[in-house]
Design an enzyme around this catalytic site. Structure first.
Site, PDB file in Angstrom:
ATOM      1  N   TYR A 124       0.853  -1.191   0.000  1.00  0.00           N
ATOM      2  CA  TYR A 124       0.000   0.000   0.000  1.00  0.00           C
ATOM      3  C   TYR A 124       0.890   1.243   0.000  1.00  0.00           C
ATOM      4  O   TYR A 124       1.784   1.375   0.844  1.00  0.00           O
ATOM      5  CB  TYR A 124      -0.920   0.032   1.226  1.00  0.00           C
ATOM      6  CG  TYR A 124      -1.872   1.214   1.169  1.00  0.00           C
ATOM      7  CD1 TYR A 124      -3.063   1.117   0.473  1.00  0.00           C
ATOM      8  CD2 TYR A 124      -1.545   2.432   1.758  1.00  0.00           C
ATOM      9  CE1 TYR A 124      -3.923   2.207   0.360  1.00  0.00           C
ATOM     10  CE2 TYR A 124      -2.392   3.525   1.655  1.00  0.00           C
ATOM     11  CZ  TYR A 124      -3.585   3.403   0.958  1.00  0.00           C
ATOM     12  OH  TYR A 124      -4.423   4.479   0.842  1.00  0.00           O
ATOM     13  N   GLN A 186     -10.520   0.431   1.580  1.00  0.00           N
ATOM     14  CA  GLN A 186     -11.001  -0.449   0.520  1.00  0.00           C
ATOM     15  C   GLN A 186      -9.852  -1.174  -0.178  1.00  0.00           C
ATOM     16  O   GLN A 186     -10.003  -2.314  -0.631  1.00  0.00           O
ATOM     17  CB  GLN A 186     -11.858   0.325  -0.490  1.00  0.00           C
ATOM     18  CG  GLN A 186     -11.165   1.442  -1.238  1.00  0.00           C
ATOM     19  CD  GLN A 186     -11.285   2.787  -0.527  1.00  0.00           C
ATOM     20  OE1 GLN A 186     -11.416   2.850   0.694  1.00  0.00           O
ATOM     21  NE2 GLN A 186     -11.241   3.865  -1.300  1.00  0.00           N
ATOM     22  N   ASN A 209      -3.145   6.169   6.490  1.00  0.00           N
ATOM     23  CA  ASN A 209      -3.826   6.945   7.528  1.00  0.00           C
ATOM     24  C   ASN A 209      -4.542   6.031   8.514  1.00  0.00           C
ATOM     25  O   ASN A 209      -4.391   4.801   8.475  1.00  0.00           O
ATOM     26  CB  ASN A 209      -4.796   7.950   6.893  1.00  0.00           C
ATOM     27  CG  ASN A 209      -5.904   7.260   6.093  1.00  0.00           C
ATOM     28  OD1 ASN A 209      -6.200   6.080   6.270  1.00  0.00           O
ATOM     29  ND2 ASN A 209      -6.522   8.011   5.191  1.00  0.00           N
ATOM     30  N   SER A 232       3.520   9.725  11.858  1.00  0.00           N
ATOM     31  CA  SER A 232       4.971   9.828  11.830  1.00  0.00           C
ATOM     32  C   SER A 232       5.479  10.656  13.013  1.00  0.00           C
ATOM     33  O   SER A 232       4.795  11.551  13.514  1.00  0.00           O
ATOM     34  CB  SER A 232       5.416  10.478  10.525  1.00  0.00           C
ATOM     35  OG  SER A 232       6.815  10.386  10.383  1.00  0.00           O
ATOM     36  N   GLN A 254       9.061  15.469   8.941  1.00  0.00           N
ATOM     37  CA  GLN A 254       8.034  14.544   9.431  1.00  0.00           C
ATOM     38  C   GLN A 254       6.722  15.264   9.719  1.00  0.00           C
ATOM     39  O   GLN A 254       5.643  14.701   9.528  1.00  0.00           O
ATOM     40  CB  GLN A 254       8.519  13.823  10.690  1.00  0.00           C
ATOM     41  CG  GLN A 254       9.793  13.023  10.506  1.00  0.00           C
ATOM     42  CD  GLN A 254       9.699  12.002   9.383  1.00  0.00           C
ATOM     43  OE1 GLN A 254       8.681  11.338   9.209  1.00  0.00           O
ATOM     44  NE2 GLN A 254      10.754  11.905   8.586  1.00  0.00           N
ATOM     45  N   HIS A 257       4.069  15.366   6.990  1.00  0.00           N
ATOM     46  CA  HIS A 257       3.371  14.133   6.608  1.00  0.00           C
ATOM     47  C   HIS A 257       1.903  14.162   6.988  1.00  0.00           C
ATOM     48  O   HIS A 257       1.045  13.689   6.249  1.00  0.00           O
ATOM     49  CB  HIS A 257       4.022  12.922   7.304  1.00  0.00           C
ATOM     50  CG  HIS A 257       5.242  12.416   6.616  1.00  0.00           C
ATOM     51  ND1 HIS A 257       5.431  11.088   6.309  1.00  0.00           N
ATOM     52  CD2 HIS A 257       6.343  13.056   6.172  1.00  0.00           C
ATOM     53  CE1 HIS A 257       6.590  10.930   5.706  1.00  0.00           C
ATOM     54  NE2 HIS A 257       7.172  12.116   5.622  1.00  0.00           N
ATOM     55  N   GLU A 322      10.093   6.913  16.445  1.00  0.00           N
ATOM     56  CA  GLU A 322      10.231   6.245  15.143  1.00  0.00           C
ATOM     57  C   GLU A 322      11.542   6.662  14.475  1.00  0.00           C
ATOM     58  O   GLU A 322      12.304   5.828  13.998  1.00  0.00           O
ATOM     59  CB  GLU A 322       9.045   6.620  14.259  1.00  0.00           C
ATOM     60  CG  GLU A 322       9.128   6.051  12.845  1.00  0.00           C
ATOM     61  CD  GLU A 322       8.072   6.641  11.920  1.00  0.00           C
ATOM     62  OE1 GLU A 322       7.984   6.165  10.780  1.00  0.00           O
ATOM     63  OE2 GLU A 322       7.357   7.583  12.329  1.00  0.00           O
ATOM     64  N   HIS A 323      11.794   7.983  14.388  1.00  0.00           N
ATOM     65  CA  HIS A 323      13.044   8.507  13.842  1.00  0.00           C
ATOM     66  C   HIS A 323      13.780   9.238  14.952  1.00  0.00           C
ATOM     67  O   HIS A 323      13.214  10.131  15.576  1.00  0.00           O
ATOM     68  CB  HIS A 323      12.784   9.498  12.700  1.00  0.00           C
ATOM     69  CG  HIS A 323      11.986   8.939  11.566  1.00  0.00           C
ATOM     70  ND1 HIS A 323      10.605   9.045  11.499  1.00  0.00           N
ATOM     71  CD2 HIS A 323      12.367   8.280  10.452  1.00  0.00           C
ATOM     72  CE1 HIS A 323      10.180   8.470  10.383  1.00  0.00           C
ATOM     73  NE2 HIS A 323      11.212   8.002   9.733  1.00  0.00           N
TER      74      HIS A 323
END
Length: 349
Positions: A124, A186, A209, A232, A254, A257, A322-323
């Site tokens: 995705y 979907q 998302n 993020s 970030q 985002h 995360e970062h």
């Protein structure tokens, strides 16, 4: 304007925006989408694309002609950059390919471990407000290295029913087999259950998302997934030797985002804190995605003053970002003290 705090005045574990409470309205929407896609297949996908992405599609699959046109529309330097990124990613992840082994014991006993790649992986790739060719490369290249036979990609089209050329080029360069113009929950449902056009996959990877994340959580078990990813986040550890323009730019990388993204600076320098705050304001005004980045910075962004870099690192270990960027003169000196982080970036550049 970003908020400033002293480390002693803030609950470290609450610094990042990680509210994991169920969103009942999201759950209900995702349940309905999954149910309809499972029951109606392509018909539901086409209706959802018209509703959510305003795209009136005749076909869900991206054609070879569309991919060729995308490649032709981009300059040679951009294609070369994608190829260089692909090779860099491949060089790194080739070190992670697991090895089979066999052990023999007395009495003819044989033990071993054999790794087998999944037959088909679903990737995705987010679209809508921005396009991320990097997401294509970072997910498709490891799948190829692992030996996945078929990589299927889904990504939302624009209102004209087109996928951004850089996304299609990255897919071509990375070796994606088939691409479908489907976004949101979907797309996850289509990959999990299969439709007349979209094949059922064994594993779904890639960011998205809250609707995408919720859908991945709900189909896990029927298919494998990589993780449930939240918004993020970035945490920068910096001392008074840093360039405030660089620190601010990395925080905004970030923040742009998602409005729910979180950018945090922990520093030992009040002077740097003030300079970064001013730089954030200056650079925000220059961003095409200013509205999103500003909402992220003003709602979730923080600058935190620590008494020492040791205390700053201790806070970073509790936050587990995360970062994580370690912007000091000797970043390797702090590396062993870092216990909890996703990706660690060492140095000031």
């Amino acid at each position: 304007m970003i908020k400033q705090y002293k480390l002693a005045e803030i609950a470290v574990q609450d610094i990042l925006n990680r509210d994991i409470r169920e969103e009942k309205d999201v759950e209900a929407v995702v349940d309905e989408i999954i149910g309809r896609v499972r029951a109606e297949g392509d018909k539901a996908l086409l209706e959802y694309e018209a509703r959510f992405d305003k795209a009136q599609l005749e076909s869900l699959q991206v054609s070879e002609a569309e991919i060729a046109a995308a490649m032709d529309s981009l300059d040679a330097e951009f294609i070369a950059t994608l190829e260089q990124a692909r090779d860099n990613i491949s060089r790194f992840h080739s070190q992670q390919v697991p090895k089979n082994f066999v052990l023999t014991q007395e009495g003819g006993i044989v033990l071993g471990q054999k790794y087998t790649a999944v037959e088909r992986a679903g990737l995705y790739v987010p679209g809508g407000t921005a396009s991320y060719p990097s997401s294509v490369l970072m997910n498709a290249v490891p799948a190829r290295l692992a030996g996945v036979k078929e990589i299927v990609m889904t990504t939302p089209p624009n209102a004209e029913g087109q996928v951004a050329a850089p996304i299609l080029a990255a897919a071509k360069v990375a070796g994606v087999n088939r691409i479908f113009k489907v976004g949101g929950a979907q797309a996850i449902a289509a990959l999990a259950y299969g439709t007349e056009s979209v094949p059922k996959v064994d594993k779904i990877v890639g960011p998205g998302n809250i609707f995408v994340a919720t859908a991945k959580r709900k189909v896990f078990g029927l298919v494998d997934i990589d993780m449930i990813a939240g918004p993020s986040e970035i945490l920068v550890l910096a001392d008074d030797t840093c360039n405030p323009a660089y620190v601010a730019a990395d925080m905004l990388s970030q923040a742009e985002h998602d409005k729910l993204a979180t950018a945090v600076l922990i520093t030992t320098s009040q002077q740097l804190a003030d300079a970064v705050s001013m730089e954030l304001e200056r650079q925000l005004a220059l961003l095409p995605r200013e509205e999103i980045a500003r909402c992220s910075i003003e709602t979730n962004g923080k600058i935190i003053l620590a008494e020492s870099m040791e205390k700053a690192v201790a806070a970073a270990n509790i936050i587990a970002p995360e970062h994580l960027e370690v912007c000091v003169d000797e970043p390797f000196a702090l590396l062993d003290a870092i216990q909890n982080a996703g990706s660690i970036f060492l140095g000031k550049n």
